[in-house]
Scaffold this active site. Structure first.
Site, PDB file in Angstrom:
ATOM      1  N   ASP A  17      -6.697  -8.088   4.647  1.00  0.00           N
ATOM      2  CA  ASP A  17      -5.935  -8.939   3.721  1.00  0.00           C
ATOM      3  C   ASP A  17      -5.372 -10.182   4.413  1.00  0.00           C
ATOM      4  OD1 ASP A  17      -6.417  -7.207   1.625  1.00  0.00           O
ATOM      5  OD2 ASP A  17      -4.605  -6.032   1.978  1.00  0.00           O
ATOM      6  N   SER A  56       0.842  -1.215   0.000  1.00  0.00           N
ATOM      7  CA  SER A  56       0.000   0.000   0.000  1.00  0.00           C
ATOM      8  C   SER A  56       0.870   1.256   0.000  1.00  0.00           C
ATOM      9  CB  SER A  56      -0.875   0.029   1.253  1.00  0.00           C
ATOM     10  OG  SER A  56      -1.817  -0.999   1.207  1.00  0.00           O
TER      11      SER A  56
HETATM   12  C1  S3P Z   1      -5.555  -1.317   0.073  1.00  0.00           C
HETATM   13  C2  S3P Z   1      -6.746  -1.333   0.717  1.00  0.00           C
HETATM   14  C3  S3P Z   1      -7.530  -2.556   0.970  1.00  0.00           C
HETATM   15  C4  S3P Z   1      -6.687  -3.818   0.788  1.00  0.00           C
HETATM   16  C5  S3P Z   1      -5.827  -3.762  -0.428  1.00  0.00           C
HETATM   17  C6  S3P Z   1      -4.905  -2.558  -0.393  1.00  0.00           C
HETATM   18  C7  S3P Z   1      -4.880  -0.026  -0.142  1.00  0.00           C
HETATM   19  O1  S3P Z   1      -8.603  -2.607   0.059  1.00  0.00           O
HETATM   20  O2  S3P Z   1      -7.518  -4.954   0.728  1.00  0.00           O
HETATM   21  O3  S3P Z   1      -5.040  -4.942  -0.527  1.00  0.00           O
HETATM   22  O4  S3P Z   1      -3.688  -0.007  -0.472  1.00  0.00           O
HETATM   23  O5  S3P Z   1      -5.550   1.015  -0.006  1.00  0.00           O
HETATM   24  P1  S3P Z   1      -9.985  -1.818   0.386  1.00  0.00           P
HETATM   25  O6  S3P Z   1      -9.604  -0.437   0.662  1.00  0.00           O
HETATM   26  O7  S3P Z   1     -10.823  -1.947  -0.838  1.00  0.00           O
HETATM   27  O8  S3P Z   1     -10.568  -2.545   1.556  1.00  0.00           O
END
Ligand code: S3P
Length: 431
Positions: free
Chosen positions: A315, A22
Site C-alpha cells: 500500500d 487492517s
Molecule cells: C489488506 C491487504 C492488502 C492491502 C489492503 C489491506 C488487508 O490487500 O492492500 O489495503 O487488510 O488484508 P491484498 O491482501 O489484496 O494484497
C-alpha cells in the site's frame, strides 16, 4: 472538496496517526464471532472500517461506540451471526468484502454483498474460486468474479490451498472459512503477506500453526472476547515518514505505530535509499509489535526493488514513488502488478499525478521507473477517488514550488480521518 497544499521549509514534529486499518477491520469481525464482550481501543473510525461495523451489526451483533475510536462488541460466538434482512454494503473496502465472503461461506444462511463502483470492478474470483473448492455456494456477475456476490451458506471441506498471489485478504478469507470446515484448512502463499489474521485469531484462542509461508487452522475453536489495542497504522505513518525524509532539515517522530515485520517494507526501502530511521519504545500487544519511529532528512539515492519486499509495502508504493522523486538517480519498482487492481490502478494514477509536478516517471508492465531530481512545480491533481493517491500528492506538494490543489479528497477519510489537520499542524499550513 479540494485540498490546497503549499511547499514547506522543514518539519520538526512528533505526531500520532490513527489506528491500523487492517487490524481495525479484523478486531470487529473476529470479536463478533468470539464469545463475550470485547473492547477495542484506538479503532480507526475511517469510512472502510465503519462499513465493517455496519455489516457486523446487520449480521445481528451489537456494537457500541464508546467514543470515536473505542468500541464494545457483544460477540455471540462462532455460530451466533444471523441472516441479514438486506444487502450488506462494504463501501470502498476490499478487506471487508473479501474477509466477509470467507466468513459467510460456512454460515447456515444467505447473504448478499456489494460495494461502491470501485469495489464492483475489483476481482473477487481469487476468493470465490478456492472457497468453491471447499464447497461454498457463491454467485455473482461474470461467474462471481465481480460483486455483488450472493452467498448461500454451505457445509465446507477443509483442504490445503496453494494461493497464486501473496494476498492477506485472500489468505484471511480462506482461514476464516476454515473455522467452519469439517477438518483443518491450510494456506500456503508465494511470499509473506500481512499476518494480522493469524495473530489476532491466535490471541482469541484459535488453533493456528505456522510454518514458513503456510498457516494451518483447526475448525470449531472456542474464541474468547479480549481487550484489543489497535496500533497506529504504518501505512498512514508512511506519508509523514516520507515527508520527513524529503523535506530538507526535517525530523519527524510518529508514536505508537504498528511495526509488524510483514508491514515494515517501507522502512526497509527508505533505509535502502539512505534515510535515517530509528525505532524506540518497542513493545508488543496481542501479538503485534509497536514502536515510535523517527526519521530525519538525508540525501536519498535511487534503488531497485521487487520480489518478496513488494507485499510488505504493497500500500506504500505511491508514497515511495514520492520519496523516489527526491532521490539522486533512478528508482525501479518491479513485481507490483497487484497495484493495478487496488482502489484505483495505482501504477497509472501514481504516474499520471506525479508527472503533473514535472516528475519523469514511467509506468511499466509491473511497476514504475522514477528519475529523481528537483525543481518540481505545484499543480492541480486528481485523487482518482483513491485515498492513498490523494495523500501522496499532498506530500509531493510539500517539495514543489508554488501551491498544489488536490481535487476530490473526501476519499482520504477512508483510511486517515484528520490527515489534513495533521498536515496543517506539521507544516504550518493546509487547506
Ligand atoms: C489488506 C491487504 C492488502 C492491502 C489492503 C489491506 C488487508 O490487500 O492492500 O489495503 O487488510 O488484508 P491484498 O491482501 O489484496 O494484497
Amino acid at each position: 472538496m479540494d485540498l490546497l497544499v503549499h511547499p514547506c521549509p522543514s518539519i520538526q514534529n512528533e505526531i500520532e496517526v490513527p489506528g491500523d486499518k487492517s487490524i481495525s477491520h479484523r478486531s470487529v469481525l473476529f470479536s463478533a464471532i468470539a464469545d463475550g464482550i470485547s473492547e477495542i481501543q484506538n479503532f480507526l473510525p475511517g469510512a472502510d472500517c465503519l462499513h465493517t461495523v455496519n455489516c457486523v451489526r446487520q449480521l445481528g451483533i451489537e456494537v457500541e461506540e464508546l467514543s470515536s475510536d473505542a468500541l464494545r462488541v457483544h460477540g455471540k460466538g462462532l455460530h451466533g451471526l444471523s441472516e441479514p434482512v438486506d444487502v450488506l454494503n462494504v463501501g470502498n473496502s476490499g478487506t471487508t468484502i473479501r474477509l466477509l465472503t470467507g466468513l459467510l461461506a460456512g454460515q447456515d444462511f444467505y447473504t448478499v454483498l456489494t460495494g461502491d463502483e470501485s469495489i464492483r470492478r475489483r476481482p473477487m474470483g481469487r476468493v470465490v474460486k478456492p472457497l468453491r473448492q471447499m464447497g461454498a455456494a457463491i454467485w455473482g456477475r461474470k461467474d462471481a468474479q465481480l460483486a455483488p456476490l450472493a452467498i448461500a451458506g454451505n457445509p465446507l471441506r477443509g483442504m490445503h490451498h496453494q494461493i497464486p498471489v501473496a494476498s492477506a485478504q485472500l489468505k484471511s478469507a480462506l482461514l476464516l472459512a476454515g473455522l467452519y470446515a469439517d477438518k483443518e484448512t491450510a494456506v500456503t502463499e508465494p511470499a509473506f503477506s500481512r499476518d494480522h489474521t493469524e495473530n489476532m485469531l491466535q490471541a482469541l484462542g484459535a488453533k493456528i500453526q505456522r510454518s514458513g509461508r503456510t498457516a494451518v487452522i483447526q475448525p470449531a475453536p472456542l474464541l474468547k472476547a479480549q481487550k484489543i489495542l489497535v496500533p497506529g497504522d504504518i501505512s498512514s505513518a508512511a506519508f509523514f515518514l516520507v515527508a520527513g525524509a524529503i523535506v530538507p532539515g526535517s525530523k519527524v517522530t510518529i508514536k505508537q505505530v504498528g511495526i509488524n515485520p510483514t508491514r515494515t517494507g517501507i522502512l526497509d526501502a527508505l533505509d535502502m535509499m539512505g534515510a535515517h530511521i530509528t525505532i524506540s519504545n518497542r513493545h508488543t500487544s496481542a501479538g503485534e509489535a509497536i514502536g515510535d519511529i523517527t526519521i530525519e532528512h538525508r540525501d536519498l539515492h535511487g534503488i531497485e526493488l521487487g520480489g518478496d519486499l513488494v507485499p510488505r509495502l504493497i500500500d506504500e508504493i505511491p508514497i515511495l514513488a514520492v520519496a523516489a522523486t527526491a532521490a539522486e538517480g533512478q528508482t525501479i519498482i518491479r513485481n507490483a502488478e497487484e497495484l493495478k487492481i487496488k482502489e484505483s490502478n495505482r501504477l497509472q494514477s501514481t504516474a499520471r499525478e506525479l508527472s503533473r509536478f514535472g516528475v519523469k516517471i514511467q509506468e511499466t508492465q509491473d511497476g514504475l521507473i522514477i528519475e529523481g531530481g528537483r525543481g518540481y512545480t505545484g499543480t492541480v491533481c486528481s485523487s482518482h477517488g483513491d485515498h492513498r493517491i490523494a495523500m501522496s500528492c499532498a506530500i509531493m506538494a510539500l517539495t514543489a514550488q508554488g501551491p498544489t490543489r488536490i481535487r476530490n479528497v473526501e476519499c482520504i477519510d477512508i483510511s486517515f480521518p484528520g490527515f489534513a489537520d495533521t498536515l496543517q499542524r506539521i507544516s504550518g499550513q493546509g487547506n
